[in-house]
Design a protein around this motif. Structure first.
Motif, PDB file in Angstrom:
ATOM      1  N   ALA A 432       6.054  59.823  78.246  1.00  0.00           N
ATOM      2  CA  ALA A 432       6.211  60.234  79.640  1.00  0.00           C
ATOM      3  C   ALA A 432       5.292  59.424  80.548  1.00  0.00           C
ATOM      4  O   ALA A 432       5.683  59.040  81.655  1.00  0.00           O
ATOM      5  CB  ALA A 432       5.927  61.732  79.781  1.00  0.00           C
ATOM      6  N   ARG A 433       4.062  59.183  80.105  1.00  0.00           N
ATOM      7  CA  ARG A 433       3.134  58.375  80.911  1.00  0.00           C
ATOM      8  C   ARG A 433       3.650  56.949  81.075  1.00  0.00           C
ATOM      9  O   ARG A 433       3.550  56.363  82.156  1.00  0.00           O
ATOM     10  CB  ARG A 433       1.747  58.377  80.261  1.00  0.00           C
ATOM     11  CG  ARG A 433       1.002  59.692  80.380  1.00  0.00           C
ATOM     12  CD  ARG A 433      -0.465  59.508  80.061  1.00  0.00           C
ATOM     13  NE  ARG A 433      -0.662  59.106  78.669  1.00  0.00           N
ATOM     14  CZ  ARG A 433      -0.898  59.951  77.667  1.00  0.00           C
ATOM     15  NH1 ARG A 433      -0.962  61.253  77.910  1.00  0.00           N
ATOM     16  NH2 ARG A 433      -1.074  59.516  76.444  1.00  0.00           N
ATOM     17  N   THR A 434       4.200  56.399  80.016  1.00  0.00           N
ATOM     18  CA  THR A 434       4.740  55.039  80.079  1.00  0.00           C
ATOM     19  C   THR A 434       5.918  54.955  81.034  1.00  0.00           C
ATOM     20  O   THR A 434       6.030  54.013  81.828  1.00  0.00           O
ATOM     21  CB  THR A 434       5.183  54.577  78.670  1.00  0.00           C
ATOM     22  OG1 THR A 434       4.056  54.588  77.790  1.00  0.00           O
ATOM     23  CG2 THR A 434       5.786  53.179  78.708  1.00  0.00           C
ATOM     24  N   LEU A 435       6.788  55.942  80.988  1.00  0.00           N
ATOM     25  CA  LEU A 435       8.001  55.923  81.808  1.00  0.00           C
ATOM     26  C   LEU A 435       7.703  56.088  83.290  1.00  0.00           C
ATOM     27  O   LEU A 435       8.485  55.647  84.139  1.00  0.00           O
ATOM     28  CB  LEU A 435       8.962  57.013  81.341  1.00  0.00           C
ATOM     29  CG  LEU A 435       9.676  56.736  80.014  1.00  0.00           C
ATOM     30  CD1 LEU A 435      10.382  57.990  79.514  1.00  0.00           C
ATOM     31  CD2 LEU A 435      10.693  55.603  80.191  1.00  0.00           C
ATOM     32  N   ARG A 436       6.596  56.729  83.624  1.00  0.00           N
ATOM     33  CA  ARG A 436       6.265  56.912  85.039  1.00  0.00           C
ATOM     34  C   ARG A 436       6.149  55.578  85.762  1.00  0.00           C
ATOM     35  O   ARG A 436       6.476  55.477  86.944  1.00  0.00           O
ATOM     36  CB  ARG A 436       4.948  57.675  85.187  1.00  0.00           C
ATOM     37  CG  ARG A 436       5.081  59.166  85.081  1.00  0.00           C
ATOM     38  CD  ARG A 436       3.863  59.805  85.720  1.00  0.00           C
ATOM     39  NE  ARG A 436       3.745  61.213  85.356  1.00  0.00           N
ATOM     40  CZ  ARG A 436       2.875  62.036  85.899  1.00  0.00           C
ATOM     41  NH1 ARG A 436       2.043  61.587  86.820  1.00  0.00           N
ATOM     42  NH2 ARG A 436       2.810  63.290  85.545  1.00  0.00           N
ATOM     43  N   ALA A 437       5.660  54.562  85.056  1.00  0.00           N
ATOM     44  CA  ALA A 437       5.519  53.240  85.667  1.00  0.00           C
ATOM     45  C   ALA A 437       6.873  52.660  86.060  1.00  0.00           C
ATOM     46  O   ALA A 437       6.953  51.808  86.953  1.00  0.00           O
ATOM     47  CB  ALA A 437       4.798  52.298  84.709  1.00  0.00           C
ATOM     48  N   ASP A 438       7.949  53.123  85.412  1.00  0.00           N
ATOM     49  CA  ASP A 438       9.305  52.679  85.736  1.00  0.00           C
ATOM     50  C   ASP A 438      10.034  53.687  86.627  1.00  0.00           C
ATOM     51  O   ASP A 438      11.261  53.657  86.725  1.00  0.00           O
ATOM     52  CB  ASP A 438      10.113  52.457  84.455  1.00  0.00           C
ATOM     53  CG  ASP A 438       9.603  51.269  83.647  1.00  0.00           C
ATOM     54  OD1 ASP A 438       9.197  50.279  84.276  1.00  0.00           O
ATOM     55  OD2 ASP A 438       9.607  51.355  82.404  1.00  0.00           O
ATOM     56  N   SER A 439       9.273  54.610  87.245  1.00  0.00           N
ATOM     57  CA  SER A 439       9.813  55.634  88.145  1.00  0.00           C
ATOM     58  C   SER A 439      10.761  56.592  87.431  1.00  0.00           C
ATOM     59  O   SER A 439      11.729  57.084  88.008  1.00  0.00           O
ATOM     60  CB  SER A 439      10.541  54.974  89.342  1.00  0.00           C
ATOM     61  OG  SER A 439      10.642  55.883  90.414  1.00  0.00           O
ATOM     62  N   VAL A 440      10.452  56.863  86.151  1.00  0.00           N
ATOM     63  CA  VAL A 440      11.239  57.807  85.345  1.00  0.00           C
ATOM     64  C   VAL A 440      10.354  58.999  84.992  1.00  0.00           C
ATOM     65  O   VAL A 440       9.220  58.822  84.536  1.00  0.00           O
ATOM     66  CB  VAL A 440      11.757  57.149  84.047  1.00  0.00           C
ATOM     67  CG1 VAL A 440      12.562  58.157  83.228  1.00  0.00           C
ATOM     68  CG2 VAL A 440      12.598  55.926  84.359  1.00  0.00           C
ATOM     69  N   LEU A 441      10.859  60.211  85.182  1.00  0.00           N
ATOM     70  CA  LEU A 441      10.141  61.425  84.817  1.00  0.00           C
ATOM     71  C   LEU A 441      10.897  62.174  83.733  1.00  0.00           C
ATOM     72  O   LEU A 441      12.100  62.426  83.868  1.00  0.00           O
ATOM     73  CB  LEU A 441       9.959  62.341  86.029  1.00  0.00           C
ATOM     74  CG  LEU A 441       9.060  61.841  87.158  1.00  0.00           C
ATOM     75  CD1 LEU A 441       9.028  62.868  88.286  1.00  0.00           C
ATOM     76  CD2 LEU A 441       7.652  61.561  86.668  1.00  0.00           C
ATOM     77  N   ILE A 442      10.194  62.510  82.638  1.00  0.00           N
ATOM     78  CA  ILE A 442      10.735  63.398  81.613  1.00  0.00           C
ATOM     79  C   ILE A 442       9.689  64.481  81.370  1.00  0.00           C
ATOM     80  O   ILE A 442       8.540  64.361  81.794  1.00  0.00           O
ATOM     81  CB  ILE A 442      11.056  62.650  80.300  1.00  0.00           C
ATOM     82  CG1 ILE A 442       9.753  62.127  79.652  1.00  0.00           C
ATOM     83  CG2 ILE A 442      12.041  61.518  80.544  1.00  0.00           C
ATOM     84  CD1 ILE A 442       9.944  61.583  78.248  1.00  0.00           C
ATOM     85  N   GLU A 443      10.084  65.543  80.662  1.00  0.00           N
ATOM     86  CA  GLU A 443       9.158  66.628  80.354  1.00  0.00           C
ATOM     87  C   GLU A 443       8.865  66.641  78.855  1.00  0.00           C
ATOM     88  O   GLU A 443       9.752  66.979  78.064  1.00  0.00           O
ATOM     89  CB  GLU A 443       9.726  67.973  80.793  1.00  0.00           C
ATOM     90  CG  GLU A 443       9.830  68.110  82.298  1.00  0.00           C
ATOM     91  CD  GLU A 443      10.355  69.458  82.728  1.00  0.00           C
ATOM     92  OE1 GLU A 443       9.939  69.946  83.784  1.00  0.00           O
ATOM     93  OE2 GLU A 443      11.193  70.035  82.016  1.00  0.00           O
ATOM     94  N   PRO A 444       7.651  66.251  78.430  1.00  0.00           N
ATOM     95  CA  PRO A 444       7.307  66.323  77.006  1.00  0.00           C
ATOM     96  C   PRO A 444       7.429  67.749  76.491  1.00  0.00           C
ATOM     97  O   PRO A 444       7.151  68.712  77.209  1.00  0.00           O
ATOM     98  CB  PRO A 444       5.851  65.828  76.973  1.00  0.00           C
ATOM     99  CG  PRO A 444       5.669  65.074  78.249  1.00  0.00           C
ATOM    100  CD  PRO A 444       6.556  65.739  79.263  1.00  0.00           C
ATOM    101  N   GLY A 445       7.805  67.900  75.238  1.00  0.00           N
ATOM    102  CA  GLY A 445       8.104  69.225  74.711  1.00  0.00           C
ATOM    103  C   GLY A 445       6.945  69.971  74.097  1.00  0.00           C
ATOM    104  O   GLY A 445       7.068  71.169  73.803  1.00  0.00           O
ATOM    105  N   ALA A 446       5.800  69.326  73.881  1.00  0.00           N
ATOM    106  CA  ALA A 446       4.701  69.987  73.166  1.00  0.00           C
ATOM    107  C   ALA A 446       4.240  71.266  73.852  1.00  0.00           C
ATOM    108  O   ALA A 446       3.872  72.241  73.192  1.00  0.00           O
ATOM    109  CB  ALA A 446       3.530  69.015  73.018  1.00  0.00           C
ATOM    110  N   ALA A 447       4.264  71.292  75.193  1.00  0.00           N
ATOM    111  CA  ALA A 447       3.763  72.459  75.930  1.00  0.00           C
ATOM    112  C   ALA A 447       4.598  73.710  75.674  1.00  0.00           C
ATOM    113  O   ALA A 447       4.115  74.835  75.889  1.00  0.00           O
ATOM    114  CB  ALA A 447       3.745  72.162  77.422  1.00  0.00           C
TER     115      ALA A 447
END
Length: 489
Positions: A432-447
């Motif tokens: 998710a942190r990597t994708l932010r640089a490409d203006s992409v948002l996802i929600e990691p599932g660990a939480a």
């Protein structure tokens, strides 16, 4: 905008003449960012009266500030912060040293829970695959505004200005009882309905009324992270039960529990739908345990593929199911309006607790929502949203398959998200942190997981706030990032 005169004060014991101290006070307000370019200062007469100094002193101070281009004089309009005045990037309060030991002063701690990774400026991202956010282009702004104006009319204003104390807007409660709940197969009277500040407030009220440190609660694993935080505040014993492709399995429940929390229509976050047979089995198991069930029926309006299954509450003949509903998903999340449905004895206690902390949700919001619902605007909005989500889901499924991504769960009746699984060894939080640089948002599932070492390979993709034409490009970037970190998807 005028700067309030109350924001000006002379520091006791400061050095310098009154004129110099006033100049310094105004200049520091501008340099700190408290006073912005174009804002109007108090008149010399008002500031002099407020500070207890002569008007000529303030006038001379303002004149010096005009000469140094901090202020501008606009004839009879007064003095304004100059357009050429220094403007810091943002207002920063002055640093101060706290002399309180907050590690000892805090009796309880509520921070540090499992929060979802979602930046506050998510709307500026080009590919926001996040859940629970509305697409403002689909909302009926014009009719919502008309309903808000109607709620402010003379006929309704008396109801708005009255303190309901522990009651709710009768028009909204009536609509929920006669229209909203029967669509889920639920029949309830006004004394069995309580309006809340969203579903989360409903879950908190329920937890506070039903649980304490001597009682035991069952939650789904994975589940809504904020629910775990709410339950932790009650200090009850918590038993996470892993879900399967059909939701919460009754056979896996512990031998005893006081309250069972479940999301049978759209399991959070897997979107699994509990079959009718399992719903009946869950009710039978709860009867054996003499346990209550809290049913969070979020997103039932988003059943655009086929009609939703009956609510668990509609199958309950014992009065042991407490139902949580919300308008935040079908209207907009900032509305913060939901409702609780349960036996009158439970609602009475939840109502008393709510009254002790916030009385009731704002009357104008309740009445506006009642008009929006009763005039048919909500149904039109749900149909319009359903058509948009149907198209976005179709595009999502096609593009997910094209890029070789793996779906771990999807709603059988509709919904607005996919539960995804990345290749083994992938850390979706880092992804998710990597994708932010490409203006992409996802929600990691660990939480979402309650276990000590949650799996790192799951993530959620919402599609309620991303237009169809951007989905393909966004999923391509996700697939590319997965290939780089995991050697393929």
């Amino acid at each position: 905008m005028a700067i309030p005169v109350e924001t000006f004060f002379l520091t006791p014991g400061a050095q310098g003449t009154l004129q110099a101290r006033i100049q310094q006070m105004v200049a520091e307000g501008i340099l700190s960012g408290r006073f912005r370019r174009g804002e109007r200062l108090p008149s010399t007469r008002r500031l002099a009266m407020h500070l207890g100094v002569s008007r000529i002193t303030v006038t001379l101070a303002y004149t010096e500030l005009v000469a140094s281009d901090y202020l501008a004089s606009r004839g009879r309009s007064g003095y304004f912060v100059s357009d050429n005045a220094p403007e810091p990037p943002e207002f920063t309060p002055p640093a101060r040293e706290d002399r309180v030991d907050w590690s000892r002063a805090l009796a309880q701690r509520f921070s540090g829970g499992a929060a979802l990774i979602r930046p506050p400026d998510w709307a500026r991202y080009r590919y926001p695959f996040i859940y629970g956010q509305a697409d403002p282009r689909l909302f009926d702004h014009a009719n919502w505004r008309l309903c808000a104006v109607q709620a402010l009319g003379a006929r309704d204003f008396g109801a708005l200005t009255e303190d309901y104390y522990d009651r709710d807007d009768p028009h909204l409660v009536d609509f929920i009882a006669r229209q909203t709940l029967p669509r889920r197969g639920i029949i309830a009277g006004p004394d069995e309905i309580l309006v809340t500040l969203g579903a989360q407030n409903a879950l908190w009220l329920t937890t506070q009324v039903l649980l304490n440190r001597r009682r035991r609660a069952v939650i789904e694993d994975p589940c809504y992270p904020a629910l775990r935080d709410i339950l932790a505040q009650s200090r009850c014993a918590l038993v996470p039960v892993p879900v399967d492709p059909h939701g919460l399995p009754p056979g896996s429940l512990p031998d005893s529990a006081d309250v069972i929390f479940t999301t049978p229509s759209h399991q959070c976050p897997t979107s699994a739908t509990m079959p009718l047979e399992r719903r009946m089995a869950l009710l039978a198991r709860a009867r054996e345990m003499d346990a209550l069930i809290v049913e969070d029926d979020y997103e039932f309006e988003m059943a655009y593929l086929k009609p939703p299954a009956p609510a668990l509450k509609s199958l309950d003949t014992d009065g042991r199911v407490i139902y949580v509903g919300s308008f935040s998903k079908s209207l907009f999340p900032g509305l913060r309006l939901g409702y609780l449905v349960g036996s009158a004895a439970f609602i009475r206690e939840a109502r008393a607790l709510r009254a002790s902390i916030l009385r009731h949700p704002p009357g104008h919001i309740q009445r506006t929502t009642a008009y929006f619902l009763s005039l048919g605007h909500h149904d039109s909005l749900v149909r319009r949203t359903g058509r948009a989500l149907t198209e976005r889901r179709r595009v999502m499924e096609a593009e997910i398959a094209r890029h070789g991504l793996t779906i771990a769960g999807r709603g059988a009746h509709g919904g607005s998200s996919f539960w995804m699984r990345a290749p083994e060894g992938t850390d979706t939080t880092a992804l998710a942190r990597t994708l932010r640089a490409d203006s992409v948002l996802i929600e990691p599932g660990a939480a979402f997981f309650a276990r000590e070492n949650p799996p790192a390979t799951y993530y959620r993709l919402g599609y309620s706030s991303i237009p169809s034409e951007r989905i393909g490009a966004g999923l391509a970037l996700i697939a590319e990032a997965l290939a780089q970190v995991g050697g393929g998807s």
